[in-house]
Design an enzyme around this catalytic site. Structure first.
Site, short mmCIF file in Angstrom:
data_model
loop_
_atom_site.label_atom_id
_atom_site.label_comp_id
_atom_site.label_asym_id
_atom_site.label_seq_id
_atom_site.Cartn_x
_atom_site.Cartn_y
_atom_site.Cartn_z
N LYS A 13 -10.31 -3.02 8.54
CA LYS A 13 -10.13 -1.96 9.55
C LYS A 13 -11.27 -0.94 9.51
O LYS A 13 -11.79 -0.57 10.56
CB LYS A 13 -8.82 -1.18 9.31
CG LYS A 13 -7.57 -1.91 9.69
CD LYS A 13 -6.39 -0.96 9.71
CE LYS A 13 -6.14 -0.26 8.38
NZ LYS A 13 -5.47 -1.04 7.36
N ARG A 88 1.98 3.88 11.86
CA ARG A 88 2.22 2.87 10.84
C ARG A 88 3.70 2.58 10.63
O ARG A 88 4.04 1.77 9.76
CB ARG A 88 1.66 3.45 9.55
CG ARG A 88 1.03 2.46 8.63
CD ARG A 88 0.02 3.27 7.90
NE ARG A 88 -0.45 2.76 6.68
CZ ARG A 88 -1.72 2.95 6.31
NH1 ARG A 88 -2.57 3.55 7.09
NH2 ARG A 88 -2.11 2.51 5.15
N ARG A 126 -12.39 -5.72 -3.86
CA ARG A 126 -12.67 -4.30 -3.69
C ARG A 126 -12.27 -3.52 -4.96
O ARG A 126 -12.93 -2.57 -5.35
CB ARG A 126 -11.89 -3.78 -2.48
CG ARG A 126 -12.29 -2.43 -2.02
CD ARG A 126 -11.86 -2.21 -0.58
NE ARG A 126 -10.52 -1.65 -0.50
CZ ARG A 126 -9.88 -1.44 0.65
NH1 ARG A 126 -10.41 -1.77 1.79
NH2 ARG A 126 -8.68 -0.92 0.65
N ARG A 136 -11.22 2.74 -5.20
CA ARG A 136 -10.13 3.62 -4.76
C ARG A 136 -8.99 3.61 -5.77
O ARG A 136 -8.68 2.59 -6.36
CB ARG A 136 -9.60 3.16 -3.40
CG ARG A 136 -10.49 3.59 -2.27
CD ARG A 136 -10.07 2.98 -0.96
NE ARG A 136 -8.62 3.00 -0.72
CZ ARG A 136 -8.10 2.71 0.46
NH1 ARG A 136 -8.87 2.38 1.49
NH2 ARG A 136 -6.79 2.73 0.63
N ARG A 147 1.38 -2.10 -1.42
CA ARG A 147 0.90 -1.73 -0.08
C ARG A 147 1.10 -2.88 0.90
O ARG A 147 1.40 -2.65 2.07
CB ARG A 147 -0.58 -1.31 -0.15
CG ARG A 147 -0.72 0.11 -0.71
CD ARG A 147 -2.11 0.40 -1.21
NE ARG A 147 -3.10 0.31 -0.17
CZ ARG A 147 -4.36 -0.09 -0.38
NH1 ARG A 147 -4.76 -0.44 -1.59
NH2 ARG A 147 -5.21 -0.11 0.60
P1 AMP Z 1 -5.37 3.63 4.32
O1 AMP Z 1 -6.74 4.06 3.96
O2 AMP Z 1 -5.15 3.62 5.82
O3 AMP Z 1 -4.98 2.34 3.67
O4 AMP Z 1 -4.37 4.75 3.78
C1 AMP Z 1 -4.30 5.04 2.39
C2 AMP Z 1 -2.97 5.71 2.07
O5 AMP Z 1 -2.83 6.93 2.82
C3 AMP Z 1 -1.74 4.89 2.42
O6 AMP Z 1 -1.39 3.97 1.42
C4 AMP Z 1 -0.69 6.01 2.56
O7 AMP Z 1 -0.28 6.49 1.32
C5 AMP Z 1 -1.48 7.10 3.24
N1 AMP Z 1 -1.44 6.97 4.72
C6 AMP Z 1 -2.51 6.73 5.57
N2 AMP Z 1 -2.10 6.67 6.84
C7 AMP Z 1 -0.76 6.85 6.83
C8 AMP Z 1 0.25 6.88 7.82
N3 AMP Z 1 -0.03 6.67 9.13
N4 AMP Z 1 1.53 7.10 7.43
C9 AMP Z 1 1.85 7.31 6.15
N5 AMP Z 1 0.95 7.28 5.15
C10 AMP Z 1 -0.34 7.05 5.47
#
Ligand code: AMP
Length: 192
Positions: A13, A88, A126, A136, A147
């Site tokens: 993404k 999400r 990663r 990360r 996740r």
């Molecule tokens: P990502 O980089 O999009 O994988 O987001 C990393 C983390 O941020 C996720 O595992 C959640 O803990 C939090 N997060 C990001 N976007 C959302 C969302 N739309 N709703 C809830 N938590 C989010």
């Protein structure tokens, strides 16, 4: 153009989002990036979400919707944006509908489709190599599995909602970055 991009963790993404926003001149609204920046800055928001993020769980729908509403209220998002990582959950779809009630709905929701096995391999790579030099905090085996499960249980239903509205486009996320971007560019009507 008002777009949203989603897919399992490790679907690519971030990479595709960067290319889409460059090609279309729209701001990249990544909830994950915004939350990570908040954690780094040590802000009150950052302190609230750090533990949840490190555990691979989702932060609360209302909290993240407030963050998105603020961002979409800024001038540069008036003529379009790419949402990355939001909505999400089905509840976040409802909250986003409210945020967009006056400006109009999303034009397209792009689902990057990648088989589970490919996702696990990419994420584990990663976790070892890092993403742009940094590993990360949420890229370790347990958290990756968590996740993926969260994605299946909470985020997959979002695809059905947009499918029902005729807004969803499934894009094959396998192959090279150029292959995937080429498919997205065809969908959005611009050469890759
Ligand atoms: P990502 O980089 O999009 O994988 O987001 C990393 C983390 O941020 C996720 O595992 C959640 O803990 C939090 N997060 C990001 N976007 C959302 C969302 N739309 N709703 C809830 N938590 C989010």
């Amino acid at each position: 153009m008002r777009l949203a991009l989603f897919g399992p963790p490790g679907a690519g993404k971030g990479t595709q989002a960067a290319r889409i926003v460059a090609a279309f001149g729209i701001p990249h609204v990544s909830t994950g990036d915004m939350l990570r920046a908040a954690v780094r800055s040590g802000s009150e928001l950052g302190q609230r979400v750090k533990g949840v993020m490190d555990g691979g769980q989702l932060v609360s729908d209302e909290l993240i919707a407030d963050v998105v509403a603020d961002r979409l209220g800024q001038a540069d998002a008036r003529n379009g944006f790419l949402l990355d990582g939001f909505p999400r959950t089905p509840r976040q779809v409802e909250l986003l509908d409210r945020i967009l009630a006056r400006s109009g709905p999303l034009d397209r929701v792009i689902l990057l489709d990648v088989p589970d096995q490919v996702v696990e391999e990419r994420l584990l790579g990663r976790a070892v190599k890092g993403d742009g030099g940094q590993v990360r905090a949420d890229d370790n085996l347990d958290t990756i599995r968590k996740r993926l499960a969260v994605y299946r249980d909470e985020t997959m239903p979002v695809a059905g909602i947009y499918e029902g509205r005729g807004t969803l486009a499934r894009i094959d996320g396998t192959g090279t970055e150029d292959d995937v971007f080429g498919r997205i560019a065809v969908l959005l009507g611009r050469k890759g």
